[in-house]
Design a protein around this motif. Structure first.
Motif: not given
Lengths: 222, 71
Positions: A187-189, A178, A191-192, A172-173
């Motif tokens: 991205t944040a969702e 992206n 990863r969490d 994801t990086s």
């Protein structure tokens, strides 16, 4: 190539062949001892140490490794009949499902079930083995007597599929990831674990036929 | 409880080890869940037991009084 006969499994796994060789060596010594009934001289004791100790222990260790390798293969997962729709879809070259696409990987294709469903982290292997034993318990105490059609709506994961599993390969990086607008905005969702990679509308559901079977059952039930 | 003679114990250990080896190999030839679990648990359990019997025999042998005229 997937093993197709009992002997293929031994031939294709060097550890299985080693285990078998040690077991054969130990058996020859043990049968010799039982048939000839020699006096317990020092030489006989040393030979018996090989036949009862060293060789069976080596066979057991090699068999453990061989079995671990076998249990990671998709063919092994399909040995429980209720899993056959899952493994058949994964092995289908025409299927465009998430498991089928991943099963074509030259690196882990024949271990795709284990790769995507095993836990990661320090005790991941142990946790996976414990969960595997739980699967076996449920199979022999329930699913074994069911037809595939009966079992499909009932089969479910013990916990939601974690994105961490996908992120072992898809970090994801990278810029390519992206560049997809949906990825960039979530991205944040992702990863969490607030948005599942395998959710409907994203890349899932992974095993669509099983969700369809569950929906059908829900419609029938009052 | 009196244990049988060393020869008898070793014969029992040898038979148990043969059973254990067969069970251990079963999982290699029949790679399904139950055979593998049986081979890794029951097979290796019986195998360990047979090795323990061998160690008992060796310990008894070491403890045995040396024959007259021995060092």
């Amino acid at each position: 190539m997937e093993p197709s006969t009992a002997f293929d499994n031994v031939v294709q796994s060097p550890m299985a062949a080693i285990a078998l060789a040690f077991a054969l060596g130990a058996s020859i010594i043990l049968v010799w001892f039982l048939v000839r009934r020699p006096k317990l001289t020092l030489t006989v004791k040393i030979v018996m140490f090989l036949g009862l100790g060293a060789m069976p222990i080596a066979a057991a260790l090699a068999a453990n490794v061989a079995s671990f390798q076998t249990m990671s293969k998709r063919k092994f997962c399909g040995s429980c009949h209720v899993m056959t729709p899952y493994t058949a879809d994964a092995a289908n070259p025409k299927s465009t499902s998430l498991p089928a696409l991943h099963s074509r990987s030259p690196w882990f294709g024949n271990q795709s079930c284990y790769t995507c469903h095993s836990d990661y982290g320090m005790f991941g292997t142990v946790a996976t083995k414990m969960a595997g034993l739980k699967h076996v318990w449920h199979y022999y105490t329930g699913y074994r007597t069911m037809t595939v059609a009966e079992a499909l709506p009932k089969l479910h994961l013990y916990k939601p599929f974690p994105n961490l599993t996908c992120m072992q390969c898809h970090s994801t990086s990278l810029p390519g990831w992206n560049r997809v607008p949906e990825h960039a905005s979530l991205t944040a969702e992702v990863r969490d674990d607030r948005v599942s990679c395998a959710s409907e509308g994203c890349h899932g559901p992974a095993h669509k036929f099983s969700k369809d079977a569950r929906k059908k059952l829900a419609e029938v039930l009052p | 409880m009196k244990l049988p003679r060393n020869e008898t114990l070793l014969r029992v250990a040898a038979i148990a080890a043969l059973v254990a080896l067969v069970l251990m190999c079963w999982g290699l030839f029949d790679p399904r869940a139950l055979p593998i679990i049986v081979s890794l648990s029951v097979g290796q359990g019986i195998g360990t037991l047979s090795f323990l019997l061998f160690l008992v025999v060796m310990l008894r042998d070491l403890k045995r009084k040396p024959p007259d005229g021995g060092a």
